[in-house]
Design an enzyme around this catalytic site. Structure first.
Site, PDB file in Angstrom:
ATOM      1  CD1 TRP A 105      41.895  42.731  42.342  1.00 27.88           C
ATOM      2  CD2 TRP A 105      42.253  41.525  40.486  1.00 27.88           C
ATOM      3  NE1 TRP A 105      41.700  41.399  42.661  1.00 27.88           N
ATOM      4  CE2 TRP A 105      41.914  40.640  41.543  1.00 27.88           C
ATOM      5  CE3 TRP A 105      42.524  41.004  39.231  1.00 27.88           C
ATOM      6  CZ2 TRP A 105      41.840  39.258  41.374  1.00 27.88           C
ATOM      7  CZ3 TRP A 105      42.452  39.630  39.051  1.00 27.88           C
ATOM      8  CH2 TRP A 105      42.111  38.777  40.113  1.00 27.88           C
ATOM      9  CG  ASP A 175      38.299  45.716  37.294  1.00 22.96           C
ATOM     10  OD1 ASP A 175      37.144  45.343  37.585  1.00 22.96           O
ATOM     11  OD2 ASP A 175      39.307  45.006  37.464  1.00 22.96           O
ATOM     12  CE  LYS A 199      35.637  39.937  43.052  1.00 20.57           C
ATOM     13  NZ  LYS A 199      36.665  39.170  43.770  1.00 20.57           N
TER      14      LYS A 199
END
Length: 365
Positions: A105, A175, A199
């Protein structure tokens, strides 16, 4: 029916608290005292304004967010943030975005940032196969850094920062998509934190952005409206129609964390206990299970490991499914097994997986 539910180890969209799902089920046809569903409700209505205000208030309470930080509810997931961040925070072209790469990511964020201009990679874990985190002395920031971006938890590789990188005053941008609300955070150490909700915080569709107010001024006036953080801040996250139902679920999740769990300190204790159950099996069965992350870099949220062969992995997954342990196959880019044990994963599910791992190792060594 509840008896038909499996233990869902998906990396996202992921497991939600049962009590939240039950509340949403009760409210689906009509919010009490309102008479219509949140799905039908105007975002300009008083009932929805109460929902979004509650969601922000709960986040501020859970994370002890200082008053000089703004909370925004956006759309587009982390993918859109990968572009919005350099557009807003490095638009003057005089300062260079810095990126710490610890997995997939972080690399995705970098790929979007380079489309906006020059970028400096302060550290890249590629040579370590992204199985560890950098030592402080190995991070090399540029002299004119606009901000430092890092991914607090790499969902695919299963590595997680235990503390924030030291940036010596450079705004730190995080992030936090896959470990948001899993533990307390010193928000005052960050310039910006962002997280897609699917999530730990809710369903897909809403992205939480927590941004220090002085950074809002960096966004240039010639940005398209949706891409400028000021547009959303000036309009209380209603520059466009926000994802109303996703925000409603997020509000319920934050209430669950406050009222049922007792806050993020308690949530962290539970998450440590759950992750240790699985890492203990990996360590006890060393040579059969091969954990991807170095021990010092292990994630509380995503436990990643491999088995000795593809045949054994296939059998492991098949037998796990028979025990209602589902969505354990690793990401296609790295393979192996990935157990995502987010906040709402019951302890019983982790206990069942740990038992399956021990029994499978004993039977197949």
């Amino acid at each position: 029916m509840m008896t038909d539910r499996v233990f869902n180890f998906s990396a996202g969209p992921a497991v939600l608290p049962v009590s939240v799902l039950e509340q949403a089920q009760r409210d689906l046809l009509g919010l009490p005292g309102v008479g219509i569903s949140v799905l039908e409700m105007s975002h300009r209505s008083a009932p929805f304004e109460a929902i979004i205000e509650s969601a922000e208030a709960n986040l501020r309470r859970l994370l002890n967010i200082p008053s000089n930080y703004r909370v925004l509810f956006l759309q587009g997931g982390s993918r859109l943030q990968f572009s919005m961040i350099p557009m807003n925070l490095a638009a003057d072209g005089q300062r260079t975005p810095n990126y710490i790469l610890t997995g997939s990511w972080g690399k995705n964020a970098l790929q979007e940032a380079v489309k906006q201009g020059d970028v400096h990679v302060a550290w890249d874990g590629k040579s370590h196969n992204y199985n560890c985190l950098p030592d402080a002395e190995d991070i090399d920031y540029s002299d004119n850094a606009a901000y430092v971006h890092f991914t607090s938890n790499e969902t695919i590789q299963g590595v997680q920062f235990n503390s924030e990188p030291e940036t010596n005053g450079i705004p730190l941008v995080c992030d936090a998509s896959s470990d948001f609300l899993c533990r307390p955070l010193p928000v005052e150490r960050y310039g910006m934190i962002y997280a897609c909700a699917q999530k730990n915080a809710g369903p897909a569709g809403v992205t939480v952005v927590i941004i220090r107010e002085d950074l809002l001024a960096r966004g240039p006036d010639n940005l398209p409206g949706y891409l400028n953080y000021r547009s959303h801040n000036d309009n209380q996250s209603m520059w466009n129609t926000p994802p109303t139902f996703a925000i409603y679920i997020l509000d319920l999740v934050t209430r669950w964390l406050l009222d049922d769990i007792g806050g993020l300190d308690h949530m962290l204790e539970i998450n440590r206990r759950k992750s240790q159950m699985l890492y203990q099996v990996i360590d006890d069965c060393e040579g059969f299970y091969d954990g991807h992350a170095d021990r010092e870099s292990r994630s509380l949220m995503n436990v990643t490991f491999r088995l000795p062969s593809d045949e054994l992995q296939k059998a492991f997954l098949e037998q796990a499914a028979e025990r209602k342990l589902c969505e354990l196959k690793g990401h296609r880019s790295v393979g192996g097994i990935r157990a995502s044990i987010y906040n709402a994963m019951p302890v019983e599910g982790v206990e069942s997986l740990a038992e399956h791992m021990r029994q499978f190792s004993t039977a197949n060594r």
